[in-house]
Each structure stands twice: as structure tokens, then as C-alpha cells.
Design an enzyme around this catalytic site. Structure first.
Site, PDB file in Angstrom:
ATOM      1  N   ARG A   1     -37.149 -12.718  53.464  1.00 44.15           N
ATOM      2  CA  ARG A   1     -37.563 -11.462  52.839  1.00 44.15           C
ATOM      3  C   ARG A   1     -36.388 -10.844  52.070  1.00 44.15           C
ATOM      4  O   ARG A   1     -35.219 -11.155  52.305  1.00 44.15           O
ATOM      5  CB  ARG A   1     -38.063 -10.449  53.866  1.00 44.15           C
ATOM      6  CG  ARG A   1     -37.026 -10.049  54.930  1.00 44.15           C
ATOM      7  CD  ARG A   1     -36.353  -8.731  54.682  1.00 44.15           C
ATOM      8  NE  ARG A   1     -35.263  -8.499  55.627  1.00 44.15           N
ATOM      9  CZ  ARG A   1     -34.015  -8.803  55.376  1.00 44.15           C
ATOM     10  NH1 ARG A   1     -33.658  -9.350  54.235  1.00 44.15           N
ATOM     11  NH2 ARG A   1     -33.067  -8.586  56.280  1.00 44.15           N
TER      12      ARG A   1
ATOM     13  N   HIS B   1     -30.388  -0.739  57.308  1.00 47.48           N
ATOM     14  CA  HIS B   1     -29.813  -0.305  58.593  1.00 47.48           C
ATOM     15  C   HIS B   1     -30.472   0.970  59.103  1.00 47.48           C
ATOM     16  O   HIS B   1     -29.792   1.874  59.595  1.00 47.48           O
ATOM     17  CB  HIS B   1     -28.289  -0.099  58.468  1.00 47.48           C
ATOM     18  CG  HIS B   1     -27.528  -1.390  58.403  1.00 47.48           C
ATOM     19  ND1 HIS B   1     -27.242  -2.148  59.520  1.00 47.48           N
ATOM     20  CD2 HIS B   1     -27.011  -2.064  57.350  1.00 47.48           C
ATOM     21  CE1 HIS B   1     -26.562  -3.234  59.147  1.00 47.48           C
ATOM     22  NE2 HIS B   1     -26.416  -3.218  57.836  1.00 47.48           N
TER      23      HIS B   1
ATOM     24  N   GLY C   1     -28.465 -12.412  54.222  1.00 46.49           N
ATOM     25  CA  GLY C   1     -29.245 -11.176  54.127  1.00 46.49           C
ATOM     26  C   GLY C   1     -30.689 -11.347  53.702  1.00 46.49           C
ATOM     27  O   GLY C   1     -31.387 -10.365  53.473  1.00 46.49           O
TER      28      GLY C   1
ATOM     29  N   SER D   1     -32.934 -15.591  57.075  1.00 49.78           N
ATOM     30  CA  SER D   1     -33.219 -16.963  57.512  1.00 49.78           C
ATOM     31  C   SER D   1     -33.385 -17.001  59.026  1.00 49.78           C
ATOM     32  O   SER D   1     -34.201 -17.760  59.560  1.00 49.78           O
ATOM     33  CB  SER D   1     -32.093 -17.906  57.087  1.00 49.78           C
ATOM     34  OG  SER D   1     -30.879 -17.586  57.734  1.00 49.78           O
TER      35      SER D   1
ATOM     36  N   ASP E   1     -37.491  -7.617  59.858  1.00 50.65           N
ATOM     37  CA  ASP E   1     -37.577  -8.980  59.326  1.00 50.65           C
ATOM     38  C   ASP E   1     -38.791  -9.722  59.885  1.00 50.65           C
ATOM     39  O   ASP E   1     -39.518 -10.405  59.155  1.00 50.65           O
ATOM     40  CB  ASP E   1     -36.295  -9.758  59.680  1.00 50.65           C
ATOM     41  CG  ASP E   1     -35.051  -9.043  59.187  1.00 50.65           C
ATOM     42  OD1 ASP E   1     -35.201  -8.131  58.357  1.00 50.65           O
ATOM     43  OD2 ASP E   1     -33.939  -9.392  59.628  1.00 50.65           O
TER      44      ASP E   1
ATOM     45  N   ASN F   1     -22.603 -14.354  59.328  1.00 52.72           N
ATOM     46  CA  ASN F   1     -23.507 -14.617  60.453  1.00 52.72           C
ATOM     47  C   ASN F   1     -23.445 -13.406  61.384  1.00 52.72           C
ATOM     48  O   ASN F   1     -22.406 -13.091  61.949  1.00 52.72           O
ATOM     49  CB  ASN F   1     -23.088 -15.896  61.183  1.00 52.72           C
ATOM     50  CG  ASN F   1     -23.988 -16.178  62.390  1.00 52.72           C
ATOM     51  OD1 ASN F   1     -23.532 -16.668  63.403  1.00 52.72           O
ATOM     52  ND2 ASN F   1     -25.260 -15.841  62.295  1.00 52.72           N
ATOM     53  N   LYS F   2     -24.594 -12.734  61.486  1.00 51.48           N
ATOM     54  CA  LYS F   2     -24.627 -11.464  62.209  1.00 51.48           C
ATOM     55  C   LYS F   2     -24.344 -11.606  63.693  1.00 51.48           C
ATOM     56  O   LYS F   2     -23.819 -10.681  64.327  1.00 51.48           O
ATOM     57  CB  LYS F   2     -25.986 -10.777  61.995  1.00 51.48           C
ATOM     58  CG  LYS F   2     -26.003  -9.801  60.842  1.00 51.48           C
ATOM     59  CD  LYS F   2     -25.745 -10.394  59.466  1.00 51.48           C
ATOM     60  CE  LYS F   2     -26.936 -11.134  58.902  1.00 51.48           C
ATOM     61  NZ  LYS F   2     -26.742 -11.645  57.541  1.00 51.48           N
TER      62      LYS F   2
END
Ligand code: ADP
Ligand code: NG1
Ligand code: MG
Length: 462
Positions: free
Chosen positions: A47, A54, A149, A152, A196, A239-240
Site C-alpha cells: 500500500r 504515524h 514503506g 511488504s 497496513d 527494517n522497522k
């Protein structure tokens, strides 16, 4: 099967063109790997969030649409109680585990891709109370740039949940499975808000969505004619789950909520989201902003100061408020983070009204809101990246507006570009940005900077 069923079954024979070729190649890869063809396929899209960054985890509405890029899984249910995973991208190693006592591995610093898949499987198993899970053979083909972002991670979680549901012959509504996946992706350790997973299931071709939380609802918003969105990847990956940056922001918002609640004499530990506090106090956004400015201070708060304001020990704060990976942090900026959240939440509603208002300057007003959103992410929320700022600056002369999309600290930008200037914008970025980036060398730039249209949500193909 109702229209809200999370797993519409579409005809595989109708998947044509390049996507059809991709499904075929994935099927062959599957057969080579497991010795028999897949039973069905699952597709889950990434998306792009047009505005509202946030704020989902604070309880506020967001404005995303699904993109064409996706995760496709070829799947077969098997009687052997094993989950086997293979990926067409050789950088993602094969994996297998027993279906009994599933657990999501998350070694600090690097989370394996299999963990995202297991989040989806486990989420469904727990929610549907499936005592004995069917084994699964899975092969994956992904076209969403990872850690950029465009979500995925959630596409992988959502695809895995659909595969599990279908293989075990269970069905849920789209909203229900979106909630299950939002909860389950938190097993990775990031405390996301659910945007998401919601758009992954609720997306509809041709329309962006205003997504509301608690309860989850999605409203179609027709984009005005001439609105073309172009995504440009900064090629800085983030990578969060590999750092505490994302959760630190979630905690700073939670701390802001609790400090503000305490100042109003409320039982502060019961409040975790700015949106819930605003509802309780029945105040407008502007009044919440005034409260932040009078109650909180601009200078950073140490953990000690927060504890003394709230009247707890550091150990109590760890238990009541902080996530495991933010307990070591000693500097929080609740003032700046809360100001971002209230202004950004307001911009989402403004964006929707502008979209629906018609009139000559609709596109430039939408662009203006996107620019303000980017500035707030950069300055108050500090989740931008110099390369994202550079792309937004290059966009200035051509686009109505541009901003980072997704969590930030790298990843993609989205720009609103006049329909007749899309080629100009893309070639400007190619010469002024990508030609100067060593990381872009050898890449097919059409996969790095491209126009996008609202796509469909997740589905099963047979
Ligand atoms: P984002 O959601 O913004 O893309 P995240 O940091 O949340 O970024 O998630 C990225 C992770 O998702 C990757 O590190 C990888 O583990 C997983 N992932 C993404 N794409 C794929 C893919 N095609 N195959 C396997 N795993 C993937
Ligand atoms: P990405 O960048 O896709 O990992 C994250 C969160 C969203 C939202 C955005 C910021 C997850 C799964 N996703 O997205 O919930 O908070 O950042 O708006 O945690
Ligand atoms: Mg993600």
C-alpha cells in the site's frame, strides 16, 4: 459467501499478462520444490499511504490505497504437520517448522522473513482456535520493495493468514481478518496501528480509502480527476523490526497521552492512545494542541523526569507503559510527537474534504497538505531521511506536493503530480536523483520510480 468475506476466490485463468506469467513461474518453482503443483494461490498487495503518518497507533484515521506491487503465495495444504517455506528470491532462505507449538522467532537486530509468515499463521490459529493446524507448503514471489514503506511486511503476514484460513477451510470477514493480522504482526515486536493490514484486505480498485479504527471501517474516497500519484524509492532501506525507532515513537505518543491525562486528574495508566484521551476530554484538535503547549515542555524529557511526573518508579514505567525494546531509552520528546499527531490527524480529514469538494484548486490544496505532512514528519516526528527530503525538494518545481510514505527513516516518497507532467517528474528524478545514487546503479528504474493507481485488496486464486 458474502461480499465482506476475506477470501474471495478468483479465477486463476483470468490472471493475464505479466502477472499471469509470474503466477505460472511461481507454480513451476513450487512444483520443482515440492514435487507437486500448488492447490491455490494467494495475492496480498502493498500500500501507499497518501496522508496520515504515524497516527494509526494513536487511534486516528489514515488515507491509504493498495498498490499493484504484491506478495503472491503458491500454497498446498498437506497432512504432514509441517510448514515449509521457499522464496523465489534466493536471498530469503528456505524454512520449515512443525505446526505444533508455533512460535515467532525474533532475534534482536534481524528478524527472519519466516517470522512474518508465522505471524499470519499463528494469528489465525489463535483467533479461530484451530487445535490441529493443517501442514502447509508455500512458495513466495514478492514485488514490493522490502523495508521501503510500502508495507511488504504486512502483505506477507496477510497473505499467510489467508493461506492458513483457506487451507483449514475457515472464513472470516475482511475487517475481522485485518484485525487478526494487525494483532499478529505485533508478535514481530513492532507496535503498529493496523493501517497496513486494513487496507490490504479492504482495498478496492479505483478508490482510495479513509480508514477509521475502533471499530475498523473503510470509506471510499474518489480521487479528483487529474490526480496522479507517483512513488519514488529513496533506496535507503529501513527494517522497522531491526531497531527501536518505530516503537520509540509509539511510546513517546503513549507517554504524551499519560502525561496529559495525569495533568487533567484522570487515571493516567488507563490511557495509551492520544485519540482515546481526546475522546474522553471531548476536545477539538486545536484544544488538544493548546493543552500540549501548556502542559508539556519542548526540551527532551529524561525517563527520571517522566517517572517523577507520573509518580512511579522506572521499573513501574517499564511495566505499565514501555515496550521491551524501548526500556533502555533515556530521552523522549512527547511534546513534538503529540504536536505532529494532532496536526497530521487534522490533515487527514482536511485532505478528504478537499478531495470531495471539487473546485479548481483541489489538486494544489491536496499537494499543500502533503507538503505540510512531510514537514511535520521531518521536523516534529523526526522520521524522515536526507534522501527523502532531497526527493521532496526535487518534486517542488513539478509536483503539487510530495511526502514520505509509511514509517519513514528511508523508503519511499509519494508525490501528487499533474497528469501532463508525470513523465517530466520521473525523468527529472532520474537525472537529478538516481543518476547520482550509487545504490541505483544497474537497477531497472521503472521499478524504483513509477505512477500508481488504487488497486484491489487480497484474494485467493484457483
Ligand atoms: P515494509 O513493511 O516497509 O516493507 P518492514 O521493515 O516492515 O518494511 O518489513 C520488511 C521485511 O519483510 C523484510 O525484512 C523481510 O523479512 C520481509 N519481506 C518483505 N518482502 C519479502 C519477500 N518478497 N519475501 C520474503 N520476505 C519479505
Ligand atoms: P511500514 O512502513 O509499512 O512498516 C508502519 C506501520 C503502520 C503505520 C506506519 C506509519 C506496521 C505493520 N506498520 O508501516 O501501522 O504506523 O508505519 O504511518 O507496524
Ligand atoms: Mg512493515
Amino acid at each position: 459467501m458474502g461480499t465482506d468475506d476475506c477470501s474471495p476466490v478468483l479465477k486463476l485463468s483470468e490472471v493475464g499478462g505479466a502477472q499471469g506469467d509470474r503466477f505460472k513461474a511461481l507454480g513451476q518453482f513450487f512444483e520443482k520444490k515440492y514435487g507437486q503443483p500448488p492447490e491455490f494461490y494467494v495475492r496480498a498487495p502493498g500500500r501507499v499511504n497518501l496522508i496520515g503518518e504515524h497516527i494509526d497507533y494513536c487511534g486516528y484515521s489514515v488515507f491509504p490505497m493498495a498498490v499493484q506491487q504484491d506478495i503472491v503465495m503458491a500454497v498446498r495444504g498437506v497432512s504432514k504437520p509441517t510448514i515449509s517455506l521457499a522464496n523465489m528470491d534466493p536471498s530469503y532462505a528456505d524454512f520449515s517448522c512443525s505446526t505444533e507449538k508455533l512460535s515467532v522467532e525474533r532475534p534482536s537486530g534481524s528478524v527472519p522473513w519466516s517470522s512474518y509468515v508465522l505471524c499470519g499463521v499463528l494469528g489465525v490459529q489463535e483467533h479461530c482456535r484451530l487445535a490441529a493446524l493443517r501442514g502447509l507448503q508455500v512458495a513466495v514471489s514478492g514485488s514490493i520493495p522490502a523495508s521501503s514503506g510500502l508495507s511488504s511486511s504486512s502483505a506477507l503476514v496477510c497473505a499467510a493468514s489467508l493461506a492458513t484460513l483457506h487451507a483449514n477451510q475457515v472464513s472470516l470477514s475482511k475487517s475481522e481478518v485485518a484485525g487478526v493480522c494487525a494483532h499478529a504482526e505485533r508478535y514481530i515486536g513492532t507496535e503498529g496501528g493496523g493501517m497496513d493490514q486494513a487496507i490490504c484486505f479492504l482495498a478496492k480498485k479505483g478508490t482510495a480509502k479513509l480508514i477509521e479504527f475502533n471499530p475498523l471501517r473503510a470509506h471510499d474516497v474518489q480521487l479528483p480527476p487529474g490526480a496522479v500519484f507517483v512513488i519514488a524509492n529513496s533506496l535507503a532501506e529501513k527494517n522497522k523490526a531491526a531497531s527501536s525507532d518505530y516503537n520509540c515513537r509509539v511510546m513517546e505518543c503513549r507517554l504524551a497521552t499519560q502525561l496529559l491525562a495525569k495533568s487533567r486528574g484522570l487515571e493516567w495508566s488507563k490511557f495509551r492512545r492520544l485519540g482515546d484521551l481526546q475522546k474522553e476530554l471531548k476536545l477539538e484538535f486545536s484544544e488538544m494542541v493548546d493543552m500540549v503547549r501548556t502542559v508539556l515542555h519542548e526540551q527532551p524529557y529524561s525517563k527520571k523526569e517522566i517517572c517523577s511526573e507520573l509518580g512511579v518508579t522506572e521499573q513501574q514505567l517499564d511495566e505499565i507503559t514501555l515496550s521491551e525494546n524501548t526500556r533502555h531509552i533515556d530521552q523522549f520528546l512527547p511534546y513534538q510527537r503529540a504536536l505532529h499527531v494532532f496536526s497530521e490527524a487534522g490533515r487527514v480529514f482536511a485532505f478528504r474534504s478537499v478531495c470531495e469538494s471539487g473546485g479548481e484548486d483541489v489538486l494544489s490544496r491536496m499537494g499543500q497538505l502533503m507538503n505540510e505532512s512531510h514537514a511535520s514528519c521531518r521536523d516534529q516526528y523526526e522520521c524522515s531521511h536526507e534522501l527523502l527530503d532531497t526527493i521532496c525538494r526535487i518534486a517542488e518545481g513539478v509536483a503539487y506536493g510530495a511526502r514520505l510514505t509509511g514509517a519513514g527513516w528511508g523508503g519511499c516518497t509519494v508525490a501528487l503530480v499533474p497528469g501532463d507532467r508525470v513523465d517530466e517528474y520521473i525523468s527529472k528524478l532520474k537525472t537529478e536523483f538516481y543518476a547520482r545514487r550509487p545504490t541505483a546503479e544497474g537497477l531497472d528504474l521503472d521499478t524504483v520510480v513509477f505512477r500508481t493507481e488504487p488497486g484491489d485488496g487480497a484474494a485467493i486464486y484457483m
